[in-house]
Scaffold this active site. Sequence first.
Site, PDB file in Angstrom:
ATOM      1  N   ILE A  33      -3.513 -17.525 -29.204  1.00  0.00           N
ATOM      2  CA  ILE A  33      -2.487 -18.445 -29.711  1.00  0.00           C
ATOM      3  C   ILE A  33      -1.401 -18.748 -28.688  1.00  0.00           C
ATOM      4  CG2 ILE A  33      -2.804 -17.875 -32.152  1.00  0.00           C
ATOM      5  CD1 ILE A  33      -0.378 -15.998 -31.917  1.00  0.00           C
ATOM      6  N   GLY A  34      -1.393 -18.037 -27.555  1.00  0.00           N
ATOM      7  CA  GLY A  34      -0.345 -18.288 -26.571  1.00  0.00           C
ATOM      8  C   GLY A  34      -0.697 -17.770 -25.197  1.00  0.00           C
ATOM      9  N   GLY A  36       1.004 -16.937 -21.275  1.00  0.00           N
ATOM     10  CA  GLY A  36       2.208 -16.772 -20.490  1.00  0.00           C
ATOM     11  C   GLY A  36       1.890 -16.356 -19.073  1.00  0.00           C
ATOM     12  N   SER A  38       2.558 -13.461 -17.704  1.00  0.00           N
ATOM     13  CA  SER A  38       2.194 -12.051 -17.565  1.00  0.00           C
ATOM     14  C   SER A  38       1.250 -11.559 -18.653  1.00  0.00           C
ATOM     15  CB  SER A  38       3.457 -11.183 -17.582  1.00  0.00           C
ATOM     16  OG  SER A  38       4.164 -11.351 -18.804  1.00  0.00           O
ATOM     17  N   ALA A  39       1.006 -12.380 -19.677  1.00  0.00           N
ATOM     18  CA  ALA A  39       0.187 -11.926 -20.806  1.00  0.00           C
ATOM     19  C   ALA A  39      -0.297 -13.111 -21.627  1.00  0.00           C
ATOM     20  CB  ALA A  39       1.003 -10.989 -21.700  1.00  0.00           C
ATOM     21  N   TYR A  40      -1.326 -12.860 -22.422  1.00  0.00           N
ATOM     22  CA  TYR A  40      -1.768 -13.804 -23.452  1.00  0.00           C
ATOM     23  C   TYR A  40      -1.451 -13.175 -24.806  1.00  0.00           C
ATOM     24  CZ  TYR A  40      -4.475 -16.953 -20.391  1.00  0.00           C
ATOM     25  OH  TYR A  40      -4.870 -17.872 -19.451  1.00  0.00           O
ATOM     26  N   VAL A  41      -1.290 -14.016 -25.818  1.00  0.00           N
ATOM     27  CA  VAL A  41      -0.976 -13.537 -27.162  1.00  0.00           C
ATOM     28  C   VAL A  41      -2.094 -13.954 -28.113  1.00  0.00           C
ATOM     29  CG1 VAL A  41       0.699 -13.547 -29.050  1.00  0.00           C
ATOM     30  CG2 VAL A  41       1.488 -13.736 -26.681  1.00  0.00           C
ATOM     31  N   LYS A  54       0.212  -9.058 -28.137  1.00  0.00           N
ATOM     32  CA  LYS A  54       0.457  -9.521 -26.770  1.00  0.00           C
ATOM     33  C   LYS A  54      -0.204  -8.542 -25.810  1.00  0.00           C
ATOM     34  CE  LYS A  54       4.219 -11.163 -23.790  1.00  0.00           C
ATOM     35  NZ  LYS A  54       5.684 -11.441 -23.730  1.00  0.00           N
ATOM     36  N   ASP A 135      15.993 -16.204 -18.441  1.00  0.00           N
ATOM     37  CA  ASP A 135      14.734 -16.949 -18.562  1.00  0.00           C
ATOM     38  C   ASP A 135      14.556 -17.515 -19.970  1.00  0.00           C
ATOM     39  OD1 ASP A 135      12.379 -17.994 -17.469  1.00  0.00           O
ATOM     40  OD2 ASP A 135      11.180 -16.339 -18.232  1.00  0.00           O
TER      41      ASP A 135
END
EC number: 2.7.11.1
Length: 215
Positions: A33-34, A36, A38-41, A54, A135
């Site tokens: 669903i997301g 980034g 540094s990570a995916y969610v 996450k 940020d």
Amino acid sequence: MLTKAEALAHTVIYRKNSRFDKVKEKSEELTLIGKGRSAYVFALTEGGRKMALKVFFPEYQATAVKEAAIYEKLAGSAFYPDIYETGDSFILMEYIKGETFYNCLKKGIAISDDMIQQVEEALSDARAAGLNPSDIHLRNLILTETGAVRVIDVARFEQTKTCTQWDDLKSAYHALYKKPIFPKKIPGFWLEIIAFLYKKDWFQKHFAQRKRKYS
């Protein structure tokens, strides 16, 4: 014995040399669903409750630990997601249903003074917890279906340098967005160009030159 969140996090395998589609393998219970830096969610449902998992990239495991500690400091604020479980490479948190401020601009969903004020209160809570909110951008501010604003992605809230990103967004809201002639629906293409120019300090340099010219 692994918890379910740990087991699911371990099913996520990332491609090492892929920039946009990094997921090589994952459990069918997880829905992406997301994305980034540094990570995916991923979304998952357990016991009728939808949650967000996450999972950090291997090279960002230290960030996972850091962000979990920051969320712990923010536990008393209603503006941040509830955290259910953390591990060396993951954070299991509340699933927040809504639209990011970025999507609000893309879809023409009005951004209001109240939404801006809620962000201010969220950042005030973070400062009261001894943090330095940094940020802050359109993709980590979420407007829920009830009109509440939530803030996610807080890994940089402990950096020591001053970050003016939210102040710049707030200034653009008051100086541009609130003008009757300013478009309230902006194509994603233009939002990406604006973000790129901002990162390159184009706006800062341009307005500094104009200020010197007319001063």
